[in-house]
Write an enzyme that holds these catalytic residues in place. Structure first.
Site, PDB file in Angstrom:
ATOM      1  N   LYS A 184       1.100  -1.676   0.334  1.00 45.24           N
ATOM      2  CA  LYS A 184       0.115   0.065  -0.061  1.00 45.24           C
ATOM      3  C   LYS A 184       0.438   1.296   0.060  1.00 45.24           C
ATOM      4  O   LYS A 184       0.662   2.088  -0.798  1.00 45.24           O
ATOM      5  CB  LYS A 184      -1.122   0.150   1.112  1.00 45.24           C
ATOM      6  CG  LYS A 184      -2.137  -1.632   0.777  1.00 45.24           C
ATOM      7  CD  LYS A 184      -2.985  -1.101   2.316  1.00 45.24           C
ATOM      8  CE  LYS A 184      -3.890  -1.962   2.102  1.00 45.24           C
ATOM      9  NZ  LYS A 184      -4.554  -2.393   3.198  1.00 45.24           N
ATOM     10  N   GLN A 232      -4.863  -1.776   9.372  1.00 44.73           N
ATOM     11  CA  GLN A 232      -5.224  -3.182   8.544  1.00 44.73           C
ATOM     12  C   GLN A 232      -5.152  -4.501   9.708  1.00 44.73           C
ATOM     13  O   GLN A 232      -4.877  -4.704  11.042  1.00 44.73           O
ATOM     14  CB  GLN A 232      -3.706  -3.062   8.532  1.00 44.73           C
ATOM     15  CG  GLN A 232      -2.933  -4.801   7.952  1.00 44.73           C
ATOM     16  CD  GLN A 232      -3.430  -4.883   6.305  1.00 44.73           C
ATOM     17  OE1 GLN A 232      -3.377  -3.774   5.803  1.00 44.73           O
ATOM     18  NE2 GLN A 232      -4.138  -5.898   6.049  1.00 44.73           N
ATOM     19  N   ASP A 278     -11.152   2.175   3.806  1.00 50.14           N
ATOM     20  CA  ASP A 278     -11.261   0.598   3.064  1.00 50.14           C
ATOM     21  C   ASP A 278     -12.445   0.842   3.587  1.00 50.14           C
ATOM     22  O   ASP A 278     -13.533  -0.047   3.446  1.00 50.14           O
ATOM     23  CB  ASP A 278     -10.960   0.572   4.626  1.00 50.14           C
ATOM     24  CG  ASP A 278      -9.959  -0.353   4.339  1.00 50.14           C
ATOM     25  OD1 ASP A 278      -9.802  -0.392   3.136  1.00 50.14           O
ATOM     26  OD2 ASP A 278      -8.748  -1.074   5.213  1.00 50.14           O
TER      27      ASP A 278
END
Ligand code: NAP
Length: 292
Positions: free
Chosen positions: A52, A96, A119
């Site tokens: 990422k 995460q 997200d």
């Protein structure tokens, strides 16, 4: 059979994003800034977060990686999220997953300001997505939809079978494939309790497999000319690899591919698109596309 090249498609989209970012910067605007919180040292999570950060560089974004050991308290993590929520320089951020067991994942997700939830896991974004309002859509389903569109694969009125009903893939995928402005398909969702799963798959024009069982979808489950999207990425031990493992999809690629009109490989299919869509969501956050 056409191989759906997620790696190449993601590279094209990242180049498009970078072009737009440079235009924004040249016009006096600020570079999009994505922050990522990584807790602990899980190998998979380390790789995802590293990729990422690399994708941010490719898109011309700023990125910030915040690391904690896995004994971090939930309170400390919540305080970090609050700081990111209030930091005007950060356009979007992710935590995460998975998190250590002592931390309540849902509480963490709900602590993120929905306007920075790139997200797309916050219930507000999930709810808005479900009723077709502008919002951050979670990256994997958005990536799959983008692949289907970029390859001009017809979805309207088609029968789509989704294997798996997780919050991050199966459920949002089903919502998107069903909705008129996205997939406009007739959707069936199968899971570990589904009866006649093979018969359901055989009727499908499009199968999206997201169960995490290597090689689960075999040729006898697939209709001639179907489109197969393989989301599965299970690490299988492989002594011949430097890493000691290889990634396995949910589909028996070798026997299924010859029957398909289109199929995604693993790796190089859905995976690169997921990270790319996170970048697109970050750009949308920076542009305040969905929320002021
Ligand atoms: P998950 O949360 O573990 O959910 C798995 C789903 O599959 C569940 O709904 C489960 O049913 C269903 N399932 C399990 N065994 C089954 C069986 N034998 N028959 C039918 N359904 C079955 O998984 P996830 O997070 O959605 O991830 C799925 C896979 O996609 C994993 O390999 C993951 O690594 C991969 N993934 C890849 C990306 C990417 O970017 N490429 C992103 C996300 C996930 P129940 O609900 O009944 O338990």
């Amino acid at each position: 059979m056409t191989l759906i090249d997620g790696k190449a498609t993601a590279a094209t989209i990242k180049a498009e994003i970078k072009e737009e970012v440079e235009k924004i910067v040249q016009a006096g605007g600020k570079r999009p800034h994505l922050a990522a919180i990584l807790v602990g040292h899980d190998g998979g999570s380390e790789t995802y977060v590293r990729n990422k950060v690399l994708a941010c560089e490719a898109c011309g974004f700023e990125s910030t990686l915040i690391r904690f050991e896995d004994d971090i308290t939930e309170q400390t993590l919540l305080e970090c999220i609050e700081q990111l929520n209030n930091n005007a320089d950060i356009d979007g951020f992710i935590v995460q997953l998975p998190l250590p067991r002592h931390i309540n994942e849902q509480r963490i997700i709900e602590a993120i300001d929905y306007r920075k939830d790139v997200d797309g896991f916050h219930p507000l974004n999930v709810g808005r997505m479900a009723i077709g309002l502008p919002c951050f859509i979670s990256a994997t389903p958005l990536g799959i939809l983008t692949l289907l569109r970029r390859y001009d694969i017809p979805t309207s009125g088609k029968k789509c079978v989704i294997l798996g009903r997780s919050n991050i893939v199966g459920k949002p995928m089903a919502q998107l494939m069903m909705q008129k402005q996205y997939g406009d398909a007739t959707v069936t969702v199968c899971h570990s309790r589904s009866e006649n799963l093979r018969e359901e798959c055989l009727k499908a024009d499009i199968i999206i497999a997201a169960i995490g069982k290597p090689g689960f979808v075999t040729a006898d489950m697939v209709k001639e000319g179907a489109t197969i999207v393989d989301v599965g990425t299970t690490r299988v031990p492989d002594a011949s690899r430097k890493s000691g493992f290889r990634l396995c999809g949910d589909v028996q690629f070798d026997e299924v591919a010859p029957k398909c009109a289109y199929i995604t490989p693993v790796p190089g299919g859905v995976g690169p698109m997921t990270i790319c869509m996170l970048m697109l969501n970050t750009l949308s956050a920076a542009k305040k596309e969905f929320y002021k």
